[in-house]
Design an enzyme around this catalytic site. Structure first.
Site, short mmCIF file in Angstrom:
data_model
loop_
_atom_site.label_atom_id
_atom_site.label_comp_id
_atom_site.label_asym_id
_atom_site.label_seq_id
_atom_site.Cartn_x
_atom_site.Cartn_y
_atom_site.Cartn_z
N GLY A 1 1.07 -1.10 -0.17
CA GLY A 1 -0.01 0.08 -0.02
C GLY A 1 0.85 1.22 -0.09
O GLY A 1 2.25 1.05 -0.13
N ASP B 1 -12.73 0.57 9.61
CA ASP B 1 -12.20 0.06 8.28
C ASP B 1 -12.66 -1.41 8.36
O ASP B 1 -11.97 -2.22 7.91
CB ASP B 1 -10.66 0.37 8.14
CG ASP B 1 -10.57 0.22 6.52
OD1 ASP B 1 -9.17 0.13 6.41
OD2 ASP B 1 -11.36 -0.05 6.02
#
Ligand SMILES: CCN(CCO)c1ccc(Nc2ncc(-c3cccc(O)c3)n3ccnc23)cc1
Length: 295
Positions: free
Chosen positions: A28, A146
């Site tokens: 990421g 999340d």
């Protein structure tokens, strides 16, 4: 910014205890996640533990480093069978977060490639485990922010753990929600209306995300609101529309999802209620409790 590093002092792992594979599990903007082993000398037994190592790239960005330290600080306070365990931090060629490995990987990917071998009962079992982990977070007054199938990691097809605490927040003792000052790259399709309209995050907004995660699971890793972008979902929901029942999804499980998508957060179930519903249904279809260690 990150504070009280002293608490994590005993959590620092020295670099020569870690053996890192070349295998990259994911990446990421923060950096990447690698497979590895942690060499241990528990009660002078030489052993090793499979680990996932989150390796920070471009170290100098203190912003990303602070974020990783905050994630570590949160995980340091959590201890539950259905939440990924942090083993420690390692400051070497870069800052690394060392986690106990969940080797079957993300739930959505697993279900996409194992449609035929995972039964509906198996999905109910996994989502009950997620509801137990989330009930624990609710009791400890942490908001995940999340929760999604991509952040539910599998030890195996019968054992799920909640991961990715990068956006998580600890609520103050008498706070009922976390108020975000700015919006970020938010997973809008998983967010409750109050998160998007008022930037207010609570365990009740995690319950909304749990409903979307359930939908993903019973869709065997399907993508929610397929044809829409995040901002269109907001209007779709405001008009009273919801995700449809996935073809394999039992009525009772769809009813729970719909309850999790109650517009007004006060009327939404909390995780204590959601876990209770999952447990009741799970027992009704397989009449046996979750093994204490579902290995
Ligand atoms: C199935 C193989 N496959 C997919 C690879 O393409 C795959 C992918 C991921 C994993 N496992 C893991 N990935 C990331 C983290 C992690 C790291 C840091 C923080 C955090 O909250 C979570 N993690 C923690 C424990 N286990 C894992 C295992 C297999």
């Amino acid at each position: 910014a990150y504070h009280n590093p002293k608490d994590l002092k005993k959590f620092f792992i020295n670099r020569d205890q870690l053996v890192m594979d070349e295998v990259e599990l994911g990446s990421g903007n923060f950096g990447c996640v690698k497979k590895g082993v942690l060499k241990t000398t528990e009660n002078n037994e030489n052993g090793q533990i499979d680990v996932a190592i989150k390796v920070l790239k471009n170290e100098n960005e203190s912003l990303v480093k602070d974020e990783m330290m905050r994630e570590a600080e949160i995980m340091h306070q959590l201890s539950n069978a259905y939440i990924v365990r942090m083993l420690g931090l390692c400051q070497a060629e870069s800052l690394m977060l060392v986690m106990e490995m969940a080797s079957a990987g993300p739930l959505n990917k697993f279900l996409q490639s194992n449609k035929s071998s995972v039964s509906v009962e198996g999905i109910v079992r996994l989502m009950h485990q997620v509801s137990m982990g989330m009930r624990y977070l609710e009791e400890k007054k942490f908001v995940h922010r999340d929760l999604a199938a991509r952040n539910v990691l599998l030890v195996n097809q019968n054992f799920a753990k909640i991961s990715d605490f990068g956006l998580s927040k600890a609520l103050g003792a008498d706070d009922r929600y976390y108020k975000a000052r700015t919006t970020g790259k938010w997973p809008l399709k998983w967010y409750a209306p109050e998160c998007i309209s008022f930037h207010k995050f609570s365990s009740k907004s995690d319950v909304w995300s749990f409903g979307v995660t359930m939908w993903e699971a019973f869709s065997y890793g399907g993508k929610p609101y397929r044809k829409m972008v995040g901002t269109q979902v907001v209007d779709y929901i405001k008009e009273g529309n919801r995700l449809e029942r996935p073809s394999q999804c039992p009525e009772q499980m769809y009813q729970l999802m719909m309850d999790c998508w109650t517009y007004n957060h006060e009327d939404r179930p909390d995780f204590q209620q959601a876990e209770g519903s999952m447990r009741t249904y799970y027992y009704s279809i397989c009449n046996q409790p979750q093994p204490s260690c579902p290995c």
